[in-house]
Design a protein around this motif. Structure first.
Motif, PDB file in Angstrom:
ATOM      1  N   SER A 199     -16.260 -61.615  45.247  1.00  0.00           N
ATOM      2  CA  SER A 199     -16.219 -61.513  43.771  1.00  0.00           C
ATOM      3  C   SER A 199     -17.235 -61.126  43.113  1.00  0.00           C
ATOM      4  CB  SER A 199     -15.729 -63.065  43.002  1.00  0.00           C
ATOM      5  OG  SER A 199     -14.485 -63.480  43.556  1.00  0.00           O
ATOM      6  N   CYS A 200     -17.850 -59.888  43.567  1.00  0.00           N
ATOM      7  CA  CYS A 200     -18.899 -59.418  43.193  1.00  0.00           C
ATOM      8  C   CYS A 200     -18.658 -57.852  42.850  1.00  0.00           C
ATOM      9  CB  CYS A 200     -20.095 -59.493  44.164  1.00  0.00           C
ATOM     10  SG  CYS A 200     -19.682 -58.835  45.863  1.00  0.00           S
ATOM     11  N   CYS A 201     -19.713 -57.211  42.350  1.00  0.00           N
ATOM     12  CA  CYS A 201     -19.722 -55.558  42.108  1.00  0.00           C
ATOM     13  C   CYS A 201     -20.953 -54.817  42.263  1.00  0.00           C
ATOM     14  CB  CYS A 201     -18.975 -55.494  40.801  1.00  0.00           C
ATOM     15  SG  CYS A 201     -18.653 -53.825  40.518  1.00  0.00           S
ATOM     16  N   GLY A 202     -21.071 -54.063  43.228  1.00  0.00           N
ATOM     17  CA  GLY A 202     -22.601 -53.527  43.680  1.00  0.00           C
ATOM     18  C   GLY A 202     -23.566 -54.469  44.099  1.00  0.00           C
ATOM     19  N   ALA A 203     -24.759 -54.096  44.400  1.00  0.00           N
ATOM     20  CA  ALA A 203     -25.769 -54.899  44.836  1.00  0.00           C
ATOM     21  C   ALA A 203     -26.257 -55.964  44.074  1.00  0.00           C
ATOM     22  CB  ALA A 203     -26.913 -54.028  45.224  1.00  0.00           C
ATOM     23  N   HIS A 204     -26.581 -55.627  42.461  1.00  0.00           N
ATOM     24  CA  HIS A 204     -27.087 -56.478  41.535  1.00  0.00           C
ATOM     25  C   HIS A 204     -26.117 -56.654  40.421  1.00  0.00           C
ATOM     26  CE1 HIS A 204     -31.078 -56.867  43.377  1.00  0.00           C
ATOM     27  NE2 HIS A 204     -31.188 -55.729  43.529  1.00  0.00           N
ATOM     28  N   GLY A 205     -25.233 -55.548  40.242  1.00  0.00           N
ATOM     29  CA  GLY A 205     -24.208 -55.434  39.101  1.00  0.00           C
ATOM     30  C   GLY A 205     -23.382 -54.214  39.017  1.00  0.00           C
TER      31      GLY A 205
END
Length: 306
Positions: free
Chosen positions: A190-196
């Motif tokens: 449930s994430c997107c990209g490395a940092h955001g």
């Protein structure tokens, strides 16, 4: 007229028959032949190769060998589908990680190790058994060293992980297998990209520059989107133009946390499971090394007493 005691063996049976008279079946053979062979029965007694060790090691490695062959076949099939086998130079063209490499490398190592251990145990070949135990020991040592270094240099590992993810974000559209891997990771954690989400500015199709003609400009992949349980069909356009919104406005539509932070959180939440898996793999490797060394010792003992 005396009848011959010679028994016919097919070429296939002869090929797989142990080359040493020190086989674990030797004592049984010696006890069934009367007369002049009775002295050999006494000679073999107490110096046979352990049947238990031999066939446990054989069974252990035949599974390992078949799994390695399956992984290797999947990797080669994937490369054939992508045309890599017809154009070997394209292997280095991808800017990110080609997941097929994992299948090729892991499958190749498992296949070689399984072959050496399986044939070495079946044929009582000390060279193959030593190769198996040394190679497996080297892998165990590398895993142990990697784990220690990863713990000591945690910050450096984190920086390298960020760099690795960003490089793969850039190459997202270059390889379908890499694309599927990134989509799986973003959906699972449930994430997107490395940092955001803004890390997707690194990709030429998703960056927000005015010179970008792509319809996906200022967007994110569909795997960043918050899934609607009522939708049966995945909306692959759910991330279009979403980065034109403010951070607060994005939250109902996409995941705003980076994958590095989510991965660290997942490791902390599943530390016992992850540690158990690594300990289990290490114990299997130590078990295989001990079996191989035990069998080599038995074979040498029998040869010395023959």
């Amino acid at each position: 007229m005396e009848t011959s005691n010679l028994e016919y063996r097919s070429p296939l049976a002869a090929a797989f028959q142990s080359p040493h008279p020190s086989s674990c079946l030797a004592s049984q053979t010696a006890t069934t032949i009367p007369g002049r062979m009775s002295r050999k029965r006494r000679h073999f007694k107490g110096t046979e190769v352990s049947c238990c060790v031999k066939y446990i090691l054989f069974g252990f490695n035949i599974i390992f060998w078949l799994l390695g062959a399956a992984f290797l076949s999947i990797g080669l099939w994937a490369w054939a589908e992508k045309g890599v086998l017809s154009n070997i130079s394209s292997i280095t063209d991808l800017g990110g990680l080609d997941p097929v490499w994992l299948f090729i490398v892991v499958g190749g190592v498992m296949f070689i190790l399984g072959f050496a251990g399986c044939i070495g145990a079946l044929r009582e070949n000390t060279v193959l058994l030593k190769f198996f135990s040394v190679f497996l020991g080297l892998i165990f040592f590398l895993e142990l060293t990697t784990g220690i270094l990863a713990y000591v240099f945690k910050d450096w590992i984190k920086d390298q992980l960020n760099l690795f993810i960003n490089n793969n974000v850039k190459a997202y559209r270059d390889d379908i297998d890499l694309q599927n891997l990134i989509d799986f990771a973003q959906e699972y954690w449930s994430c997107c990209g490395a940092h955001g989400p803004d890390d997707w500015n690194l990709n030429m199709y998703f960056n927000c520059t005015n010179s970008n003609p792509s319809r996906e400009r200022c967007g994110v992949p569909f795997s960043c989107c918050v899934k609607d349980p009522a939708e049966d069909v995945i909306n692959t356009q759910c991330g279009y133009d979403v980065r034109r919104l403010t951070d607060l406005e994005r939250q109902p539509f996409i995941h705003t946390k980076g994958c590095v932070g989510q991965f660290e959180k997942w490791l902390q939440d599943n530390l016992i499971l992850v540690a158990g898996i690594f300990v289990g793999i290490a114990l299997l490797q130590i078990f295989g090394i001990c079996l191989a060394q035990n069998l080599v010792s038995d074979i040498k003992t029998v040869k010395a007493n023959w």
